[in-house]
Design a protein around this motif. Structure first.
Motif, PDB file in Angstrom:
ATOM      1  N   LEU A   1     119.598  86.073 100.143  1.00  0.00           N
ATOM      2  CA  LEU A   1     120.718  85.929  99.237  1.00  0.00           C
ATOM      3  C   LEU A   1     121.804  86.961  99.520  1.00  0.00           C
ATOM      4  N   LEU A   2     121.418  88.192  99.801  1.00  0.00           N
ATOM      5  CA  LEU A   2     122.397  89.248 100.016  1.00  0.00           C
ATOM      6  C   LEU A   2     122.762  89.430 101.489  1.00  0.00           C
ATOM      7  N   ALA A   3     122.144  88.661 102.372  1.00  0.00           N
ATOM      8  CA  ALA A   3     122.391  88.810 103.809  1.00  0.00           C
ATOM      9  C   ALA A   3     123.871  88.727 104.177  1.00  0.00           C
ATOM     10  N   PRO A   4     124.651  87.803 103.606  1.00  0.00           N
ATOM     11  CA  PRO A   4     126.065  87.750 103.979  1.00  0.00           C
ATOM     12  C   PRO A   4     126.846  89.013 103.625  1.00  0.00           C
ATOM     13  N   LEU A   5     126.297  89.829 102.751  1.00  0.00           N
ATOM     14  CA  LEU A   5     126.974  91.056 102.324  1.00  0.00           C
ATOM     15  C   LEU A   5     126.437  92.301 103.027  1.00  0.00           C
ATOM     16  N   SER A   6     125.618  92.120 104.048  1.00  0.00           N
ATOM     17  CA  SER A   6     124.938  93.249 104.694  1.00  0.00           C
ATOM     18  C   SER A   6     125.888  94.262 105.325  1.00  0.00           C
ATOM     19  N   GLU A   7     127.070  93.846 105.699  1.00  0.00           N
ATOM     20  CA  GLU A   7     128.019  94.762 106.326  1.00  0.00           C
ATOM     21  C   GLU A   7     129.008  95.380 105.341  1.00  0.00           C
ATOM     22  N   THR A   8     128.863  95.074 104.067  1.00  0.00           N
ATOM     23  CA  THR A   8     129.797  95.593 103.075  1.00  0.00           C
ATOM     24  C   THR A   8     129.378  96.992 102.634  1.00  0.00           C
ATOM     25  N   PRO A   9     130.327  97.786 102.150  1.00  0.00           N
ATOM     26  CA  PRO A   9     129.983  99.151 101.725  1.00  0.00           C
ATOM     27  C   PRO A   9     129.109  99.209 100.481  1.00  0.00           C
ATOM     28  N   TRP A  10     129.035  98.145  99.720  1.00  0.00           N
ATOM     29  CA  TRP A  10     128.251  98.154  98.481  1.00  0.00           C
ATOM     30  C   TRP A  10     126.923  97.407  98.617  1.00  0.00           C
ATOM     31  N   HIS A  11     126.520  97.071  99.835  1.00  0.00           N
ATOM     32  CA  HIS A  11     125.295  96.295 100.062  1.00  0.00           C
ATOM     33  C   HIS A  11     124.060  96.991  99.495  1.00  0.00           C
ATOM     34  N   GLN A  12     123.911  98.288  99.727  1.00  0.00           N
ATOM     35  CA  GLN A  12     122.726  98.990  99.230  1.00  0.00           C
ATOM     36  C   GLN A  12     122.664  98.979  97.709  1.00  0.00           C
ATOM     37  N   GLU A  13     123.812  99.135  97.064  1.00  0.00           N
ATOM     38  CA  GLU A  13     123.838  99.096  95.603  1.00  0.00           C
ATOM     39  C   GLU A  13     123.465  97.707  95.095  1.00  0.00           C
ATOM     40  N   LEU A  14     123.968  96.665  95.751  1.00  0.00           N
ATOM     41  CA  LEU A  14     123.618  95.303  95.360  1.00  0.00           C
ATOM     42  C   LEU A  14     122.125  95.038  95.550  1.00  0.00           C
ATOM     43  N   GLN A  15     121.562  95.542  96.639  1.00  0.00           N
ATOM     44  CA  GLN A  15     120.127  95.384  96.869  1.00  0.00           C
ATOM     45  C   GLN A  15     119.324  96.044  95.753  1.00  0.00           C
ATOM     46  N   ALA A  16     119.756  97.225  95.333  1.00  0.00           N
ATOM     47  CA  ALA A  16     119.048  97.943  94.262  1.00  0.00           C
ATOM     48  C   ALA A  16     119.130  97.166  92.954  1.00  0.00           C
ATOM     49  N   VAL A  17     120.312  96.640  92.636  1.00  0.00           N
ATOM     50  CA  VAL A  17     120.474  95.849  91.409  1.00  0.00           C
ATOM     51  C   VAL A  17     119.630  94.595  91.490  1.00  0.00           C
ATOM     52  N   TRP A  18     119.673  93.893  92.623  1.00  0.00           N
ATOM     53  CA  TRP A  18     118.919  92.654  92.793  1.00  0.00           C
ATOM     54  C   TRP A  18     117.419  92.917  92.645  1.00  0.00           C
ATOM     55  N   LYS A  19     116.910  93.988  93.266  1.00  0.00           N
ATOM     56  CA  LYS A  19     115.484  94.310  93.163  1.00  0.00           C
ATOM     57  C   LYS A  19     115.110  94.595  91.713  1.00  0.00           C
ATOM     58  N   LEU A  20     115.960  95.344  91.017  1.00  0.00           N
ATOM     59  CA  LEU A  20     115.694  95.663  89.618  1.00  0.00           C
ATOM     60  C   LEU A  20     115.659  94.391  88.778  1.00  0.00           C
ATOM     61  N   LEU A  21     116.591  93.483  89.033  1.00  0.00           N
ATOM     62  CA  LEU A  21     116.610  92.222  88.294  1.00  0.00           C
ATOM     63  C   LEU A  21     115.363  91.393  88.601  1.00  0.00           C
ATOM     64  N   GLN A  22     114.971  91.342  89.872  1.00  0.00           N
ATOM     65  CA  GLN A  22     113.764  90.601  90.244  1.00  0.00           C
ATOM     66  C   GLN A  22     112.526  91.213  89.599  1.00  0.00           C
ATOM     67  N   ASP A  23     112.444  92.543  89.625  1.00  0.00           N
ATOM     68  CA  ASP A  23     111.292  93.233  89.048  1.00  0.00           C
ATOM     69  C   ASP A  23     111.190  93.020  87.542  1.00  0.00           C
ATOM     70  N   ASN A  24     112.320  92.750  86.896  1.00  0.00           N
ATOM     71  CA  ASN A  24     112.354  92.605  85.443  1.00  0.00           C
ATOM     72  C   ASN A  24     112.611  91.171  84.994  1.00  0.00           C
ATOM     73  N   ALA A  25     112.490  90.201  85.897  1.00  0.00           N
ATOM     74  CA  ALA A  25     112.794  88.804  85.557  1.00  0.00           C
ATOM     75  C   ALA A  25     111.917  88.301  84.411  1.00  0.00           C
ATOM     76  N   GLY A  26     110.641  88.628  84.432  1.00  0.00           N
ATOM     77  CA  GLY A  26     109.751  88.194  83.358  1.00  0.00           C
ATOM     78  C   GLY A  26     110.165  88.782  82.020  1.00  0.00           C
ATOM     79  N   GLN A  27     110.535  90.044  82.043  1.00  0.00           N
ATOM     80  CA  GLN A  27     110.964  90.707  80.820  1.00  0.00           C
ATOM     81  C   GLN A  27     112.270  90.084  80.322  1.00  0.00           C
ATOM     82  N   LEU A  28     113.195  89.774  81.238  1.00  0.00           N
ATOM     83  CA  LEU A  28     114.464  89.179  80.842  1.00  0.00           C
ATOM     84  C   LEU A  28     114.270  87.778  80.276  1.00  0.00           C
ATOM     85  N   SER A  29     113.321  87.016  80.845  1.00  0.00           N
ATOM     86  CA  SER A  29     113.083  85.673  80.306  1.00  0.00           C
ATOM     87  C   SER A  29     112.476  85.759  78.904  1.00  0.00           C
ATOM     88  N   LYS A  30     111.643  86.774  78.658  1.00  0.00           N
ATOM     89  CA  LYS A  30     111.106  86.970  77.309  1.00  0.00           C
ATOM     90  C   LYS A  30     112.236  87.282  76.337  1.00  0.00           C
TER      91      LYS A  30
END
Length: 142
Positions: A1-30
């Protein structure tokens, strides 16, 4: 999903946000199932600059009532504003900023995040939406 943004300066921050959202998806659905409109992920002592109080009130109500909203959103990628029909699901606080999690016009297969400070305006619609079930959210985690 984030591959097209790999060369952008904010890619690492987006990866961190995405991982956090994935890790908390069950909690967010609750949260969506129990109609709790705000989820704080992480801690911070600062309030996000640029968040309008009236926007928070509308977003919280739209999340609880499952109402679609029309949002004028500033895209940092294109540098332009665009109108988006959103199904708001939850608010998440991450790294000193507030994000709206939601889908664009009922596409619950793709939940996106939107930086709340980049929301320029919000208009109510009369349309309701059905949020994803907790079962669907847990299946998407696998």
């Amino acid at each position: 999903l984030l591959a097209p943004l790999s060369e952008t300066p904010w890619h690492q921050e987006l990866q961190a946000v995405w991982k956090l959202l994935q890790d908390n998806a069950g909690q967010l659905s609750k949260l969506a199932k129990n109609q709790v409109p705000i989820q704080v992920i992480g801690t911070t002592s600062k309030w996000s600059i640029g968040v309008k109080t009236e926007h928070l009130d509308i977003l919280q109500e739209a999340i609880v009532k499952h109402r679609k909203i029309d949002v004028l959103y500033y895209s940092a990628n294109s540098g332009e504003e665009r109108k988006i029909l959103l199904c708001p699901l939850a608010l998440a606080w991450f790294d000193a900023s507030l994000y709206l999690l939601g889908s664009i016009d009922n596409d619950m297969n793709e939940i996106r995040n939107f930086a709340v400070p980049r929301i320029r305006s919000i208009d109510w619609t009369q349309e309701e939406f059905k949020p994803p079930s907790a079962a669907a959210a847990s299946q998407s985690e696998q």
